[in-house]
Design an enzyme around this catalytic site. Structure first.
Site, PDB file in Angstrom:
ATOM      1  N   ASP A   1      19.714 -15.005 -30.225  1.00 55.32           N
ATOM      2  CA  ASP A   1      20.608 -14.582 -29.360  1.00 55.32           C
ATOM      3  C   ASP A   1      20.658 -12.744 -29.361  1.00 55.32           C
ATOM      4  O   ASP A   1      20.574 -12.010 -30.795  1.00 55.32           O
ATOM      5  CB  ASP A   1      22.480 -14.806 -30.451  1.00 55.32           C
ATOM      6  CG  ASP A   1      23.247 -13.998 -29.878  1.00 55.32           C
ATOM      7  OD1 ASP A   1      23.133 -14.109 -28.507  1.00 55.32           O
ATOM      8  OD2 ASP A   1      24.710 -13.979 -29.944  1.00 55.32           O
TER       9      ASP A   1
ATOM     10  N   GLU B   1      19.467 -10.569 -19.958  1.00 52.36           N
ATOM     11  CA  GLU B   1      21.998 -10.412 -20.174  1.00 52.36           C
ATOM     12  C   GLU B   1      20.870  -8.970 -18.405  1.00 52.36           C
ATOM     13  O   GLU B   1      20.014  -8.006 -18.900  1.00 52.36           O
ATOM     14  CB  GLU B   1      21.924  -9.288 -20.548  1.00 52.36           C
ATOM     15  CG  GLU B   1      23.284  -9.134 -20.946  1.00 52.36           C
ATOM     16  CD  GLU B   1      23.984  -9.232 -21.580  1.00 52.36           C
ATOM     17  OE1 GLU B   1      23.905  -9.532 -23.196  1.00 52.36           O
ATOM     18  OE2 GLU B   1      24.923  -8.362 -21.559  1.00 52.36           O
TER      19      GLU B   1
END
Ligand code: 13P
Length: 402
Positions: free
Chosen positions: A82, A134
């Site tokens: 992550d 992202e």
């Protein structure tokens, strides 16, 4: 049970209108709690390790435990990096056992975000590993994680999202539509119209960061608009903290094990609540049937050496362990010498690849080509080289998944 390919897992969620929880873990208590809840709910699950948390634990030390637990689990599991900050972070994660990586360059200008993400995608796809990018920025507001995500919110625009997906080749996209990392201040307002437009243009599984604090209604709204992965951490840390405070209040002299008693159960209950809410409960068997198992390949070479003495051979092996072990997708490099001197082939390399895709990317990798051409092939004319895929039991799928 094997780990499964994360792209298959999230495609199933996306196609069937539910979301898989990606729960960040910071200790073995979290690891065990997340898997216990997933098994209780018969749900696919993502074990997530945030690079911003690497000061809380030693990544290289915890990863063997994470991988072992994932492989023992009786539900389909993926292991994900992550908020990976760089290409180097992504290579490190894949070589340590992650089968999904996020590259987070969301604080960078668009073109730089694209360039950094594309580099990770090229590397990771060569290892069979899917990538989450992202676009837009999800800041932190309150809670222990907030300071790790400084700055202001930047919303994802549908036009840029489409360009970003096309130019980077990401498999999943984390979007910014009003959520924040950490605890909320007040009731968050989510821009569902924006999410609808992004989902309509992209058609790939979308990811929401900052799951903590959203209402049941909001989660349903997100999932019905293409969100197939929800990242969740602060609420788990808060549940654990509350249990420790309770234990301390009850017994002021409690030691470590007294203080953390019941922490696992508290985390597991919150994970199970999310799994139920997000619709992944009871999906384990279907995901297992739809997903490719995540299995390594063993690249075996047996060879004899001509033109190097024993010390020279050992030095060549040491160099190979260092150079080849750093190539993306290489999990381990074993160098060996036959136990019996009369063996037809005296030496071996056993290079473990994380996925069959690495057979090609490894062969073509410039570091492999240079090592093989300069140090190995000139002295190892006599050799056999074969790639073996793992064959093994699928484990005890039945009782929990069905
Ligand atoms: P929360 O801590 O707000 O649940 O967010 C977690 C997250 O997005 C990790 O990437």
């Amino acid at each position: 049970m094997p780990m499964v390919h994360m792209k298959d897992m999230l495609s199933h969620a996306h196609a069937n209108g539910y979301a898989v929880g990606a729960f960040d873990l910071v200790s073995l208590d979290f690891l065990e709690a997340i898997l216990e809840a997933a098994e209780r709910e018969r749900a696919p699950v993502i074990l997530s390790l945030a690079e911003s948390h690497f000061t809380y634990f030693n990544f290289d030390t915890i990863m063997p435990a994470v991988e072992h637990a994932a492989r023992q689990a009786r539900v389909p599991v993926a292991v994900h990096l992550d908020h990976g900050a760089s290409l180097r972070s992504a290579v490190r994660a894949i070589n340590a056992g992650c089968n999904g990586v996020m590259v987070d360059a969301s604080d960078k200008p668009f073109d730089e975000n694209v360039a950094r993400t594309r580099a990770v995608v090229e590397m990771a796809h060569g290892c069979g590993v899917p990538v989450e990018g992202e676009l837009g920025y999800v800041p932190g507001v309150e809670g222990e994680d907030a300071k790790l995500h400084p700055g202001e919110v930047a919303y994802t625009t549908p036009e840029e999202a489409e360009r970003y997906m096309e130019e980077t080749g990401v498999d999943f996209l984390a979007v910014s539509i009003g959520t924040v990392h950490g605890r909320m201040k007040g009731t968050p307002k989510l821009d569902f119209e924006r999410l609808d437009a992004i989902n309509g243009r992209l058609g790939i599984p979308l990811v929401i960061h900052g799951g903590t604090g959203l209402s049941d209604e909001q989660f349903r709204g997100l999932i019905s608009r293409g969100v197939a992965k929800i990242n969740y951490y602060t609420a788990l840390a808060d549940r654990a903290g509350a249990r420790i405070r309770e234990n301390a209040g009850r017994d002021g002299a409690a030691g470590y094990t007294g203080l953390v008693a019941g922490v696992r159960e508290a985390i597991a209950d919150e994970v199970a609540r999310c799994i139920g809410l997000w619709g992944s409960a009871g999906r384990a068997a279907d995901v297992l049937a739809a997903a490719t198992p995540w299995r390594p390949v063993e690249h075996l070479i047996i060879y004899n050496v001509d033109g190097l003495d024993d010390d020279g051979t050992k030095a060549m092996m040491a160099r190979g362990r260092e150079v080849l072990g750093a190539i993306p997708g290489v999990r381990a490099v074993f160098t060996g010498e036959a136990v019996k001197p009369e063996a037809s082939y005296r030496y071996t390399w056993l290079v473990r690849f994380c996925h069959p895709a690495v057979i090609d990317s490894y062969r073509e990798h410039p570091d492999h080509v240079a090592f093989a051409d300069e140090h190995f092939r000139p002295v190892a004319g006599e050799r056999i080289s074969i790639d073996y895929r793992e064959v093994g039991e699928l484990g005890e799928i039945g009782d929990v998944c069905d």
